[in-house]
Motif scaffolding. Structure first.
Motif, PDB file in Angstrom:
ATOM      1  N   ALA A  19       0.845  -1.184  -0.069  1.00  0.00           N
ATOM      2  CA  ALA A  19      -0.067   0.016  -0.121  1.00  0.00           C
ATOM      3  C   ALA A  19       0.985   1.351   0.027  1.00  0.00           C
ATOM      4  CB  ALA A  19      -1.065   0.127   1.289  1.00  0.00           C
ATOM      5  N   ILE A  20       1.851   1.234   0.789  1.00  0.00           N
ATOM      6  CA  ILE A  20       2.757   2.398   1.008  1.00  0.00           C
ATOM      7  C   ILE A  20       3.520   2.827  -0.428  1.00  0.00           C
ATOM      8  CG2 ILE A  20       4.885   3.091   2.053  1.00  0.00           C
ATOM      9  CD1 ILE A  20       4.036   1.943   4.509  1.00  0.00           C
ATOM     10  N   HIS A  21       4.060   1.531  -0.944  1.00  0.00           N
ATOM     11  CA  HIS A  21       4.678   1.735  -2.378  1.00  0.00           C
ATOM     12  C   HIS A  21       4.335   1.717  -3.689  1.00  0.00           C
ATOM     13  CE1 HIS A  21       8.783   1.656  -0.127  1.00  0.00           C
ATOM     14  NE2 HIS A  21       8.276   0.928   0.935  1.00  0.00           N
ATOM     15  N   GLU A  22       3.065   1.100  -3.516  1.00  0.00           N
ATOM     16  CA  GLU A  22       2.308   0.937  -4.737  1.00  0.00           C
ATOM     17  C   GLU A  22       1.099   1.980  -4.937  1.00  0.00           C
ATOM     18  OE1 GLU A  22       1.267  -2.888  -5.837  1.00  0.00           O
ATOM     19  OE2 GLU A  22       3.464  -3.777  -5.833  1.00  0.00           O
ATOM     20  N   LYS A  23       0.394   2.487  -3.957  1.00  0.00           N
ATOM     21  CA  LYS A  23      -0.687   3.295  -3.858  1.00  0.00           C
ATOM     22  C   LYS A  23      -0.174   4.467  -3.040  1.00  0.00           C
ATOM     23  CE  LYS A  23      -4.084  -0.663  -3.768  1.00  0.00           C
ATOM     24  NZ  LYS A  23      -4.854  -0.450  -4.949  1.00  0.00           N
ATOM     25  N   SER A  24       1.092   4.795  -2.668  1.00  0.00           N
ATOM     26  CA  SER A  24       1.512   5.973  -2.068  1.00  0.00           C
ATOM     27  C   SER A  24       0.887   6.387  -0.901  1.00  0.00           C
ATOM     28  CB  SER A  24       1.711   7.183  -3.196  1.00  0.00           C
ATOM     29  OG  SER A  24       2.645   6.944  -4.064  1.00  0.00           O
ATOM     30  N   ALA A  25       0.337   5.471  -0.067  1.00  0.00           N
ATOM     31  CA  ALA A  25      -0.333   5.535   1.177  1.00  0.00           C
ATOM     32  C   ALA A  25       0.969   6.201   2.295  1.00  0.00           C
ATOM     33  CB  ALA A  25      -1.016   4.147   1.530  1.00  0.00           C
ATOM     34  N   THR A  26       0.647   7.199   2.627  1.00  0.00           N
ATOM     35  CA  THR A  26       1.381   7.983   3.358  1.00  0.00           C
ATOM     36  C   THR A  26       0.772   8.084   4.757  1.00  0.00           C
ATOM     37  OG1 THR A  26       1.309   9.882   2.562  1.00  0.00           O
ATOM     38  CG2 THR A  26       3.152   8.702   1.871  1.00  0.00           C
ATOM     39  N   TYR A  34      -6.817   1.394   2.164  1.00  0.00           N
ATOM     40  CA  TYR A  34      -6.279   0.311   1.109  1.00  0.00           C
ATOM     41  C   TYR A  34      -6.097  -0.986   1.731  1.00  0.00           C
ATOM     42  CZ  TYR A  34      -5.283   4.557  -1.610  1.00  0.00           C
ATOM     43  OH  TYR A  34      -5.010   5.745  -2.361  1.00  0.00           O
ATOM     44  N   THR A  35      -5.912  -1.056   3.135  1.00  0.00           N
ATOM     45  CA  THR A  35      -5.753  -2.600   3.652  1.00  0.00           C
ATOM     46  C   THR A  35      -6.690  -3.139   4.722  1.00  0.00           C
ATOM     47  OG1 THR A  35      -4.422  -1.760   5.394  1.00  0.00           O
ATOM     48  CG2 THR A  35      -3.142  -2.153   3.409  1.00  0.00           C
ATOM     49  N   GLY A  36      -7.471  -2.186   5.318  1.00  0.00           N
ATOM     50  CA  GLY A  36      -8.380  -2.408   6.252  1.00  0.00           C
ATOM     51  C   GLY A  36      -7.783  -2.609   7.536  1.00  0.00           C
ATOM     52  N   ALA A  37      -6.507  -2.664   7.968  1.00  0.00           N
ATOM     53  CA  ALA A  37      -5.814  -2.511   8.973  1.00  0.00           C
ATOM     54  C   ALA A  37      -6.246  -1.310   9.812  1.00  0.00           C
ATOM     55  CB  ALA A  37      -4.359  -2.550   8.920  1.00  0.00           C
ATOM     56  N   ASN A  38      -6.103  -1.632  11.208  1.00  0.00           N
ATOM     57  CA  ASN A  38      -6.447  -0.617  12.071  1.00  0.00           C
ATOM     58  C   ASN A  38      -7.969  -0.161  12.167  1.00  0.00           C
ATOM     59  OD1 ASN A  38      -5.794   2.511  13.155  1.00  0.00           O
ATOM     60  ND2 ASN A  38      -5.104   0.904  14.478  1.00  0.00           N
ATOM     61  N   THR A  39      -8.768  -1.199  11.761  1.00  0.00           N
ATOM     62  CA  THR A  39     -10.283  -0.729  11.903  1.00  0.00           C
ATOM     63  C   THR A  39     -10.872  -1.709  12.757  1.00  0.00           C
ATOM     64  OG1 THR A  39     -10.452  -2.259   9.964  1.00  0.00           O
ATOM     65  CG2 THR A  39     -10.154   0.119   9.175  1.00  0.00           C
ATOM     66  N   VAL A  56       8.122   5.536   4.520  1.00  0.00           N
ATOM     67  CA  VAL A  56       7.807   6.613   3.715  1.00  0.00           C
ATOM     68  C   VAL A  56       8.866   7.699   3.153  1.00  0.00           C
ATOM     69  CG1 VAL A  56       6.598   9.173   3.699  1.00  0.00           C
ATOM     70  CG2 VAL A  56       5.222   7.234   4.596  1.00  0.00           C
ATOM     71  N   PRO A  57       9.849   7.662   3.978  1.00  0.00           N
ATOM     72  CA  PRO A  57      10.986   8.561   3.392  1.00  0.00           C
ATOM     73  C   PRO A  57      11.643   7.840   2.077  1.00  0.00           C
ATOM     74  CG  PRO A  57      11.306   8.211   5.844  1.00  0.00           C
ATOM     75  CD  PRO A  57      10.056   7.407   5.509  1.00  0.00           C
ATOM     76  N   LYS A  58      11.633   6.255   2.089  1.00  0.00           N
ATOM     77  CA  LYS A  58      11.999   5.827   0.743  1.00  0.00           C
ATOM     78  C   LYS A  58      11.245   6.191  -0.334  1.00  0.00           C
ATOM     79  CE  LYS A  58      13.149   1.557   3.427  1.00  0.00           C
ATOM     80  NZ  LYS A  58      13.065   0.233   3.741  1.00  0.00           N
ATOM     81  N   ILE A  59      10.118   6.556  -0.175  1.00  0.00           N
ATOM     82  CA  ILE A  59       9.251   6.891  -1.275  1.00  0.00           C
ATOM     83  C   ILE A  59       9.651   8.481  -1.871  1.00  0.00           C
ATOM     84  CG2 ILE A  59       6.918   7.602  -2.171  1.00  0.00           C
ATOM     85  CD1 ILE A  59       5.629   5.762  -0.142  1.00  0.00           C
TER      86      ILE A  59
END
Length: 74
Positions: A19-26, A34-39, A56-59
């Motif tokens: 989600a972070i690297h392909e969808k730019s979720a920051t 995007y993932t449902g995590a933390n819901t 995120v810094p890697k993006i």
């Protein structure tokens, strides 16, 4: 063995990274979307935030080093 980040929704680290690297979720909100995590119970928020702090810094570096676009927006 999977590295489960969110036990309530069974979201693993690979899914969060994707989600972070392909969808730019920051943000945590984008990770939720995007993932449902933390819901569920919310106990995984610290783990997700630490992943965001690492990934995120890697993006940002990837964007800075990418070639300029040949298309103009104006």
């Amino acid at each position: 063995m999977r590295d489960i980040v969110c036990n309530c929704q069974m979201v693993d680290r690979k899914t969060i990274d994707k989600a972070i690297h392909e969808k730019s979720a920051t943000t945590i909100e984008e990770i939720r979307r995007y993932t449902g995590a933390n819901t569920g119970c919310g106990k995984c928020i610290g783990y997700i935030n630490s992943i965001l702090d690492t990934e995120v810094p890697k993006i940002a570096v990837k964007v800075e080093n990418s070639p300029p676009s040949k298309f103009k927006l104006w």
